[in-house]
Design an enzyme around this catalytic site. Structure first.
Site, PDB file in Angstrom:
ATOM      1  N   LEU A  19     -40.085 -15.306   4.032  1.00  0.00           N
ATOM      2  CA  LEU A  19     -41.323 -15.313   4.797  1.00  0.00           C
ATOM      3  C   LEU A  19     -41.237 -14.336   5.971  1.00  0.00           C
ATOM      4  CD1 LEU A  19     -44.059 -16.581   5.133  1.00  0.00           C
ATOM      5  CD2 LEU A  19     -42.999 -18.407   6.477  1.00  0.00           C
ATOM      6  N   GLU A 139     -34.163  -7.794   1.437  1.00  0.00           N
ATOM      7  CA  GLU A 139     -33.672  -9.126   1.800  1.00  0.00           C
ATOM      8  C   GLU A 139     -32.479  -9.496   0.924  1.00  0.00           C
ATOM      9  OE1 GLU A 139     -36.533 -12.271   1.089  1.00  0.00           O
ATOM     10  OE2 GLU A 139     -34.975 -13.790   1.358  1.00  0.00           O
ATOM     11  N   ILE A 147     -19.302 -16.130  -1.107  1.00  0.00           N
ATOM     12  CA  ILE A 147     -18.406 -15.258  -1.884  1.00  0.00           C
ATOM     13  C   ILE A 147     -19.209 -14.264  -2.720  1.00  0.00           C
ATOM     14  CG2 ILE A 147     -16.771 -15.215  -3.810  1.00  0.00           C
ATOM     15  CD1 ILE A 147     -15.616 -17.796  -2.738  1.00  0.00           C
ATOM     16  N   CYS A 380     -52.285 -20.400 -19.172  1.00  0.00           N
ATOM     17  CA  CYS A 380     -51.234 -20.175 -20.165  1.00  0.00           C
ATOM     18  C   CYS A 380     -51.077 -21.411 -21.056  1.00  0.00           C
ATOM     19  CB  CYS A 380     -49.942 -19.764 -19.477  1.00  0.00           C
ATOM     20  SG  CYS A 380     -48.933 -18.713 -20.514  1.00  0.00           S
ATOM     21  N   HIS A 519     -51.564 -15.354 -16.127  1.00  0.00           N
ATOM     22  CA  HIS A 519     -51.316 -16.076 -14.876  1.00  0.00           C
ATOM     23  C   HIS A 519     -52.071 -15.423 -13.714  1.00  0.00           C
ATOM     24  CE1 HIS A 519     -48.213 -18.843 -16.301  1.00  0.00           C
ATOM     25  NE2 HIS A 519     -47.885 -17.878 -17.145  1.00  0.00           N
ATOM     26  N   GLU A 521     -52.832 -16.608 -10.951  1.00  0.00           N
ATOM     27  CA  GLU A 521     -52.321 -17.006  -9.628  1.00  0.00           C
ATOM     28  C   GLU A 521     -51.370 -15.958  -9.043  1.00  0.00           C
ATOM     29  OE1 GLU A 521     -51.464 -18.291 -12.521  1.00  0.00           O
ATOM     30  OE2 GLU A 521     -49.370 -18.957 -12.576  1.00  0.00           O
TER      31      GLU A 521
HETATM   32  N1  GLN Z   1     -44.876 -22.251 -23.631  1.00  0.00           N
HETATM   33  C1  GLN Z   1     -46.014 -21.438 -23.832  1.00  0.00           C
HETATM   34  C2  GLN Z   1     -45.683 -20.102 -24.455  1.00  0.00           C
HETATM   35  O1  GLN Z   1     -44.543 -19.691 -24.444  1.00  0.00           O
HETATM   36  C3  GLN Z   1     -46.758 -21.224 -22.527  1.00  0.00           C
HETATM   37  C4  GLN Z   1     -46.010 -20.403 -21.547  1.00  0.00           C
HETATM   38  C5  GLN Z   1     -46.575 -20.493 -20.166  1.00  0.00           C
HETATM   39  O2  GLN Z   1     -47.357 -21.368 -19.882  1.00  0.00           O
HETATM   40  N2  GLN Z   1     -46.164 -19.608 -19.286  1.00  0.00           N
HETATM   41  O3  GLN Z   1     -46.558 -19.449 -24.971  1.00  0.00           O
END
Ligand code: GLN
Length: 547
Positions: A19, A139, A147, A380, A519, A521
């Site tokens: 952060l 970072e 170690i 996904c 994704h 997000e």
């Molecule tokens: N397990 C699912 C796939 O491999 C979804 C993967 C995920 O949600 N990132 O397609």
């Protein structure tokens, strides 16, 4: 040539190094500089792709398809600079490169050693792209004295010497513990950790001191004296209500000034902090609250879905509303009606995931949201669950499922509406995979284009019909079921440009039900909320007004 800031930590782990690095990046940008952030992780895993989210938190995927540490997510959220493969490395990756070169004979029969071979490999990594930005912020994971971290620290020591004077500085984070009995902040652990650095030839230019209590001027002076830094380069870091306060808070405490001073950049350009003032204004002046249920498997550890939690917050900021995300274990309603658990939520989000455990519950959550007309965002695996739900309950394919679960069980229980993809196109290349492939780095990873149907909800949400989003999965919705499902109202509104891979599905006649194979997000930022999250929260706000 870029100037380098190395960021290290001492005393304890989890001090918020990532952060602090991200906030410093944002502050340097606010002063008109370009930045890139990098993470060096001492562990021996080649990348975090195969590490359990329970242990390590979320795997953050870059546009160019690297599976990296979640700190890279913070870097992107604070700077907006898309991370690359070359921004994250682990000891495992470094050693694996060195050993590969040794096997190939690249070292011409020399004895391979940590110094210089491993350290050279690390220095090469640090130098990539150093002509592209004003500042490179690197970072180092873990704490000084570990170690595994030693080769990294040694490489940094060499790197600093090999660059012209004044090109590199070191920023070290420590903790000042508070002793309630004597009412004192203790500086000794900080002194020791700086000594540890000095013993390997490194000296901090800036010290960031985490503390739960105000650091008196006297203690600041003492730390400066004992740790050989300037008093105004001892920067207090107090606990914050939200991580997005970090740029403004660090600025108030003088972090960016201290860094620019250490480089001798005078006069320092004045900062423009309006972006962060606006972010804080939106966060602190939110009206009302919506409740979003995140139905998943790794619910004990919030870090497992870090980017989703952040993207929801951003979605709230876009609507000036607080989002209360609650983590619901999908196994709670594996066999029964989810109403008792889900009633009262204004929206349902089913995030990504792997493996069969909990999937029946996720399918029930999708059904519940569809039938109740509650906003649903499936990401996904969450999209795959929505498709299986529609196949079972609308198209009458009673045993619809995913090949993923049959692979695991070594059985053939399901009709695979979601199947294992073994060949696809990435740019100009054909990628091929087989069932027995390595677990690491073998998924469809990174940014891919999608073409959206013009009259779809998603096209409206994005305000575009061509998008690019990040992927991380092995399985795909089977296009052969498209007609059957579309007849029942599940519209395939986004496809890969070649028309083979379903990227987005949505239910016609439902106010807001969207499943995405990617994704979203990962690309959301506090100053630029992702359109899917912004609109998902808007839809949730509408539901909250009805009740
Ligand atoms: N397990 C699912 C796939 O491999 C979804 C993967 C995920 O949600 N990132 O397609």
């Amino acid at each position: 040539m870029a100037r380098y800031v190395f960021i290290t930590g001492g005393v304890v782990s989890s001090l918020g190094k990532g952060l602090a690095s991200a906030a410093l990046g944002a502050l340097l940008q606010a002063r008109g500089f370009t930045v890139r952030l990098r993470k060096l992780d001492p562990y021996l895993n080649v990348d975090p792709g195969t590490m359990s989210p329970f242990e390590h938190g979320e795997v953050f995927v870059t546009d160019d398809g690297a599976e990296t540490d979640l700190d890279l997510g913070h870097y992107e959220r604070f700077t907006g600079v898309p991370a690359r493969k070359t921004d994250s490395v682990s000891s495992g990756r470094i050693y694996s490169n060195v050993l590969e070169k040794e096997r190939r004979g690249d070292y011409l029969g020399k004895t391979i050693q940590v110094v210089p071979h491993v350290t050279n490999e690390i220095k090469d990594f640090l130098a990539v792209g150093d002509d592209e930005v004003d500042f490179m912020l690197c970072e180092i994971g873990g704490t000084v004295g570990d170690i595994e971290g030693l080769p990294f620290f040694e490489a940094i020591r060499q790197f600093i010497h090999e660059r012209p004077r004044g090109q590199c500085i070191l920023m070290h984070l420590t903790l000042l513990p508070y002793l309630a009995a004597s009412g004192e902040l203790k500086t000794k652990p900080t002194q020791h950790s700086v000594k540890e650095l000095q013993s390997i030839g490194l000296a901090p230019d800036v010290l960031v001191c985490r503390s739960e209590h105000p650091i008196p001027e006297k203690e600041r002076a003492k730390i400066a004296l004992f740790c050989n830094v300037r008093p105004d380069a001892v920067i207090p870091a107090y606990d914050l209500k939200t991580i997005y306060e970090a740029p403004l808070a660090y600025h108030r405490e003088g972090l960016d000034q201290a860094v620019l001073d250490a480089f001798g950049i005078t006069p320092a350009p004045r900062p423009n902090l309006t972006r962060w003032e606006d972010v804080m204004d939106r966060l602190t002046h939110a009206e009302g609250q919506v409740r979003v249920a995140i139905v998943g498997k790794y619910t004990q550890l919030e870090d497992a879905y870090k980017s989703i939690a952040e993207a929801l917050t951003h979605g709230g900021m876009a609507n000036r509303v607080r989002v209360k995300a609650e983590w619901i274990d999908a196994e709670l309603f594996e066999t029964g009606d989810p109403t008792a658990v889900l009633e009262g939520f204004h929206a349902i989000l089913v995030p990504g995931g792997f493996g069969e455990r909990g999937t029946e519950g996720k399918i029930r959550a999708a059904q519940w949201a569809r039938e109740r007309k509650i906003p649903y965002l499936g990401i996904c695996l969450g999209m795959q669950m929505a498709v299986i739900e529609a196949a079972r309950n609308l198209a009458g394919i009673k045993n619809a499922g995913s090949e993923e679960f049959d692979h695991e069980a070594g059985a053939k229980r399901f009709e695979p509406v979601v199947y294992h993809l073994k060949e696809w196109v990435q740019g100009n290349y054909k990628v091929q995979r087989s069932v027995g492939d390595d677990k690491g780095g073998t998924m469809r990873l990174g940014a891919y284009d999608a073409a959206l149907k013009a009259d779809s909800l998603v096209a409206q949400v994005y305000g575009a019909t061509a998008i690019e989003e990040r992927h991380r999965h092995r399985y795909e919705v089977d296009i052969r079921y498209r007609e059957q499902l579309e007849e029942k109202g599940l519209c395939f509104s986004g496809m890969s440009p070649d028309g083979r891979l379903p990227e987005i599905v949505e239910h016609k006649g439902h106010p807001w039900f969207i499943g995405v194979q990617f994704h979203p997000e990962l690309k959301s930022k506090p100053f630029k909320p992702h359109p899917l999250f912004a609109d998902f929260v808007r839809a949730a706000v509408e539901v909250s007004r009805l009740v």
